[in-house]
Design an enzyme around this catalytic site. Sequence first.
Site: not given
Ligand code: AMP
Length: 181
Positions: A65, A102
């Site tokens: 995205r 996780e």
């Molecule tokens: P992180 O590495 O945990 O910060 O996860 C970020 C990535 O996961 C991004 O590319 C987001 O598009 C996706 N993502 C994680 N949690 C969500 C959520 N609750 N809603 C939408 N996209 C999420």
Amino acid sequence: MLSKNDYEIINNSIRDIKDFPKEGIVFKDITTLLNDATAYTTLMNHLEEKYKDYNLDYIAGIDARGFIFGASLATKLGLGFVPVRKKGKLPSTTISEKYTLEYGFDEVEIHIDAFKNTTDARVLLIDDLIATGGTANAAVTLIEKSGAKCVESCFIIALDFLDGKSKLEQKCPVYNIIGVD
Ligand code: AMP
């Protein structure tokens, strides 16, 4: 500065999907922002206005995205775009960075010559959302390993109940439009 009205237009266009992709997760769905011409244009005009004087050389976007917002902003600012991709998708020589999930780990990559072997290229990193910050942290590491400078990381949404944003702030400034408590 984003007006309260413009903030509401952007915020109201994002849809919450409960229990996706698994139980307990509230997924922030930005497809309803993208198919709303007013919301999408309001967002991109705001980002153009915010970043036009940052003296940037490139926009880097995170798979997938982040490609949409990053490429839109790059054309508005007249800059090149660099994709940070999930492992195994880029065809030429890459550098890669693992990060923990996780359960287990994931890995992102950029082309080794993504910033055309220049030094100190000024890069803005963009994605739709920061949660734990693992993906963005790995992306910033890749940008810096390639000799460029991550001037700022930009997200439409930050999940403030996780500590991803504060961890990433130790590496570079972080901007987000919407914070979710
Ligand atoms: P992180 O590495 O945990 O910060 O996860 C970020 C990535 O996961 C991004 O590319 C987001 O598009 C996706 N993502 C994680 N949690 C969500 C959520 N609750 N809603 C939408 N996209 C999420």
